[in-house]
Design an enzyme around this catalytic site. Structure first.
Site, PDB file in Angstrom:
ATOM      1  CE  LYS A  49      -1.658   2.787   3.005  1.00 31.16           C
ATOM      2  NZ  LYS A  49      -1.698   4.066   2.217  1.00 31.16           N
ATOM      3  N   GLY A  62      -5.029   3.053  -1.131  1.00 28.36           N
ATOM      4  CA  GLY A  62      -6.111   3.439  -0.238  1.00 28.36           C
ATOM      5  C   GLY A  62      -5.578   4.207   0.949  1.00 28.36           C
ATOM      6  N   GLY A  96      -4.666   4.962   5.008  1.00 27.95           N
ATOM      7  CA  GLY A  96      -4.069   4.192   6.088  1.00 27.95           C
ATOM      8  C   GLY A  96      -5.082   3.543   7.006  1.00 27.95           C
ATOM      9  CD  GLU A 144      12.567   5.421   8.534  1.00 24.74           C
ATOM     10  OE1 GLU A 144      12.613   6.266   9.467  1.00 24.74           O
ATOM     11  OE2 GLU A 144      12.342   5.719   7.361  1.00 24.74           O
ATOM     12  CB  CYS A 173      12.284   9.959   8.078  1.00 20.59           C
ATOM     13  SG  CYS A 173      13.280   8.771   7.188  1.00 20.59           S
TER      14      CYS A 173
END
Length: 476
Positions: free
Chosen positions: A170, A201, A203, A245, A279
């Site tokens: 996803k 889609g 979450g 992560e 990140c």
């Protein structure tokens, strides 16, 4: 205008169970550039069933055959490299040079790396009277974010397939087109039916159905800390393996023997690459108190060279050219943090929360620097995910390490010093998953992951493959 209307399940393009769709917006123009279908739990059930059915055969496929598939995928992606660059630039807003070198470049090259690694991997060894074997864990649910969309997909899908697992992916519904291009390539190279499946889609609906599914053996998730906690909770009832992560608030420690001009160049890029949306940027710059003003001046001079560019332009300056943020929501979030920094009394020395004058359209945010930042303030503690640098003075080395470690995160960090051995000593004291010394280069073979609320597990290299394996002991 790209309009995808089907999912990829069991080796076929299939009609979704529902009718909902999601528009994809170009962040530089604010225009709709296409749409993708929104999945349902029923679509997830079909995809997981296909992956489960394919697992026995794929898990016992020889290493050399799996390696050949990986190399074929890498070659097929390379053939579509220009299309990947244009697609990612349009949906993420990455400037063309950055999309070429990083967004598409890393994603194309890693397939051969994983092929090489599984051919050299120690799949079994004798230990006394035991034979210790490594086996694929099973069906993997891979849930990926929007900031490095294709590369972070590859960081999960490539090692999972290499290990012998089957996958349901996803991708982010904000930047989904690159995932469809990858899926077309996987279909083109003839990957066996059900080994890889794609469902787009939200979450909560699709991701939640994947993480809670009893026939999913492992979840690999990259995203926000808030969402990562929900993934862990959802997966807990079936006691499946979860690798996360998540976010970070990484510190870049400048020691008193570092050169201010060199620090300024490296620290601005380390904070603001990809418009501050990795990140693992370095949004906290920790500097000796008696060097604070000199370093701030050098940083401001560096930021003043920044250009907010049209992502499609041929702008070769990778270090000073920044695109928009990915969405209006992300732009507004970052501007709110900038205003919060002002309200809490930090010194705004360049940038600010206003729309940039030279970019009246698009989700652009001014590259912003705050000086004399309180290490306990909001902008020093919370993940902003935008081009905002907080310069924080410290008194001595112990104070710098205390400030660096004083967050809930531990994903990355940096140390700047003329003495590499001294820098290594400081790096060892930082509670974080990776540390760059004097701008040490990215190493795709090294492990990537964090301490604390930055997540668990490691991606990339042999550690990436290891995460998708179980260990069995056979007593002889």
């Amino acid at each position: 205008m790209k309009r995808y209307e089907q999912f990829y399940i069991g080796g076929e393009w299939v009609t979704p169970a529902g009718t909902a769709t999601e528009d994809v917006v170009n962040p530089a123009t604010e225009e709709i550039i296409g749409s993708v279908p929104m999945g349902t739990p029923e679509d997830v059930d079909r995809a997981v069933a296909a992956a489960r059915q394919a697992f026995p055969s794929w898990s016992t496929t020889s290493v050399d055959v799996r390696a050949k598939y990986l190399r074929d995928i890498g070659a097929a992606l390379t053939a579509r490299y220009d299309e990947l660059v244009d697609t990612i630039s349009a949906e993420v807003g990455s400037p063309k040079a950055f999309a070429q070198m990083v967004q598409a470049g890393l994603a194309v090259g890693d397939w051969n790396t994983y092929a090489d690694q599984i051919e050299a991997f120690e799949w079994e060894k004798e230990l006394g009277n035991s034979l210790v074997v490594r086996e694929p864990i099973g069906v993997v649910a891979a849930i990926t974010p929007w900031n490095y969309p294709l590369y972070l997909i590859v960081c999960k899908v490539a090692p999972a397939l290499a290990a012998g697992c089957t996958v349901v992916l996803k991708p982010s519904e904000v930047t989904p087109f690159n995932a469809f291009l990858l899926t077309e390539v996987l279909d083109e190279v003839g990957l066996p039916a059900g080994v890889f499946n794609l469902v787009t889609g939200t979450g909560p609906e699709v991701g939640g159905a994947m993480t809670a599914h009893p026939d999913v053996d492992m979840v690999s998730f990259t995203g926000s800390g808030r969402a990562g906690k929900e993934v862990s909770k959802s997966a807990a009832d079936t006691v499946k393996r979860v690798e996360l992560e998540l976010g970070g608030k990484s510190a870049n420690i400048v020691l008193d023997d570092a050169d201010p001009a060199t620090v300024a160049f490296g620290s601005v890029f380390a904070c603001m690459l990809n418009s501050g949306q990795p990140c693992s940027p370095r949004p906290r710059l920790l500097v000796p108190a008696d060097m604070h003003d000199e370093i701030v001046d050098a940083v401001v001079a560096e930021v003043a060279q920044a250009k907010l560019v049209d992502p499609t332009a041929d702008e070769p300056d990778l270090f000073h050219a920044f695109g928009p943020l990915v969405s209006a929501a992300q732009r507004d979030r970052v501007r709110d943090y900038i205003q919060k920094g002002i309200d809490e009394g930090a010194d705004l020395v360049i940038g600010g929360p206003e729309q940039p004058e030279d970019q009246p359209r698009g989700f652009y945010v001014k590259p912003t620097v705050f000086a004399n930042v309180d290490p306990d303030s909001t902008i020093a503690q919370e993940e902003i995910f935008g081009p905002v640098l907080a310069v924080i003075p410290y008194t001595d080395e112990d104070d710098a390490i205390r400030i660096a470690n004083n967050t809930i995160y531990g994903l990355a960090g940096g140390v700047q010093s003329a003495d590499v051995e001294r820098a290594k000593s400081v790096a060892r004291r930082m509670r974080t998953g990776q540390v760059d010394i004097n701008g040490g280069g990215f190493n795709a073979a090294a492990p990537f992951g964090g301490y604390g609320q930055s997540g668990n597990g490691r991606e990339r290299g042999e550690w990436g493959i290891d995460g998708y394996l179980e260990t069995k002991s056979i007593q002889l």
